[in-house]
Structure formats: structure tokens, C-alpha cells
Design a protein around this motif. Structure first.
Motif, mmCIF file in Angstrom:
data_model
loop_
_atom_site.group_PDB
_atom_site.id
_atom_site.type_symbol
_atom_site.label_atom_id
_atom_site.label_comp_id
_atom_site.label_asym_id
_atom_site.label_seq_id
_atom_site.Cartn_x
_atom_site.Cartn_y
_atom_site.Cartn_z
ATOM 1 N N ASN A 2 1.350 -0.977 -0.158
ATOM 2 C CA ASN A 2 0.501 0.095 -0.182
ATOM 3 C C ASN A 2 0.172 1.215 -0.261
ATOM 4 O O ASN A 2 2.120 2.040 0.956
ATOM 5 N N GLU A 145 -10.419 0.243 -3.880
ATOM 6 C CA GLU A 145 -9.252 0.510 -4.618
ATOM 7 C C GLU A 145 -8.385 0.428 -3.747
ATOM 8 O O GLU A 145 -7.575 -0.643 -3.459
ATOM 9 N N TRP A 146 -8.101 1.003 -2.742
ATOM 10 C CA TRP A 146 -7.065 0.795 -2.161
ATOM 11 C C TRP A 146 -6.883 -0.127 -0.969
ATOM 12 O O TRP A 146 -6.299 -1.371 -0.710
ATOM 13 N N SER A 147 -8.556 -0.763 -0.556
ATOM 14 C CA SER A 147 -9.067 -1.891 0.040
ATOM 15 C C SER A 147 -8.876 -3.810 -0.605
ATOM 16 O O SER A 147 -8.546 -4.511 0.602
ATOM 17 N N LYS A 148 -8.387 -3.455 -2.179
ATOM 18 C CA LYS A 148 -7.886 -4.109 -2.820
ATOM 19 C C LYS A 148 -6.272 -4.738 -3.007
ATOM 20 O O LYS A 148 -6.147 -6.117 -2.477
ATOM 21 N N GLN A 149 -5.632 -3.546 -2.559
ATOM 22 C CA GLN A 149 -4.703 -4.088 -2.232
ATOM 23 C C GLN A 149 -4.102 -4.885 -1.055
ATOM 24 O O GLN A 149 -5.310 -5.248 -0.049
#
Length: 149
Positions: A2, A145-149
Motif C-alpha cells: 500500500n 481500490e486501496w482496500s483491494k491491495q
């Protein structure tokens, strides 16, 4: 992994959001957002203290903290003496949206920030609610989008 970046002038209007677990903090600044963020997450900082006071929680050291900011260049077109009030107007509208749609970020969010109503007798060269709505949608997408990482 992240990672991210922010690029901004030292003095520029921004609205920012901090998310940690189910807790969400909204703020505004007329300076670089990184300066404000650091002050929020240390002991004595607003996010840190509100999390403890209102929710009896602490920042969990093993959990990520999501930070995002959105430049409010339209606010910087206002006369200098009205810019903080204009940022507060957008911030207030964003708080209202989170209260109306607390699950917009994919979880039931709990606000740790507080806001004051901006005086309605003031007008700006833009609609604060419309700007807040765009930021709300964008922030939800950025968080997803960030949570998918």
C-alpha cells in the motif's frame, strides 16, 4: 503493498479523510495535508483523542490507516478572507453525506470528527454541497481500490 503519493503546494486548500478500522475523520486545511495528518494520529491529536473519547478505542498499531486528500482549487479562487469558511462549508456538507450514507465506504462508518455549521448567510462562487458530493463519490472509489491491495 500500500503506497501512494501526494503532491501539492505548501499553502493550498484541501479536504481530507482518515479511515482506521470503522472510524472516519474528515478535516480541512489551507496547508499541505501531510502536515495535518501527522498531528491527528499522535497522542493529543484530534483523531487520536476523539477515537478514545467518543468510541473508547485506540489506534491499532497492526492496522493500516487510510489517508486521502482532495485539492479544493475552487476554494482558492475565493478572496483570501473567505477561504477557511469556504473549506468549512465543503467539510460540513461532506459530514452530512457520511451521516446520511454511513455505509458508502463498504462498512458502517463511525465519524470521529465533528463539524460546525457554517453561517448560511455566506455565499461562495461554487456550491459546497456539489463539491462535497463529488469528493464523497471519489473518496469511496479511492478507498475501495486501496482496500483491494
Amino acid at each position: 503493498m500500500n503506497n501512494g503519493f501526494i503532491s501539492s503546494l505548501r499553502y493550498k486548500s484541501h479536504l481530507y479523510i482518515i479511515i482506521h478500522n470503522d472510524f472516519l475523520y474528515i478535516g480541512e486545511t489551507g496547508s499541505h495535508p501531510a502536515i495535518r495528518w501527522g498531528r491527528h494520529i499522535v497522542k493529543g491529536g484530534t483523531f487520536y483523542e476523539n477515537l478514545k473519547y467518543f468510541h473508547d478505542e485506540e489506534i491499532q498499531q497492526d492496522k493500516d490507516i487510510f489517508f486521502c486528500c482532495y485539492e479544493l482549487s475552487i476554494v482558492d479562487k475565493e478572496i483570501k478572507s473567505k477561504r477557511r469558511l469556504a473549506r468549512m462549508a465543503v467539510e460540513t456538507e461532506l459530514h452530512k453525506l457520511v451521516c446520511l450514507q454511513p455505509d458508502k465506504f463498504g462498512f458502517e462508518s463511525f465519524l470521529t470528527s465533528r463539524y460546525e455549521e457554517y453561517p448560511v448567510r455566506h455565499s461562495f462562487g461554487f456550491a459546497p454541497a456539489a463539491i462535497a458530493d463529488k469528493i464523497f463519490d471519489r473518496a469511496a472509489k479511492d478507498f475501495a481500490e486501496w482496500s483491494k491491495q
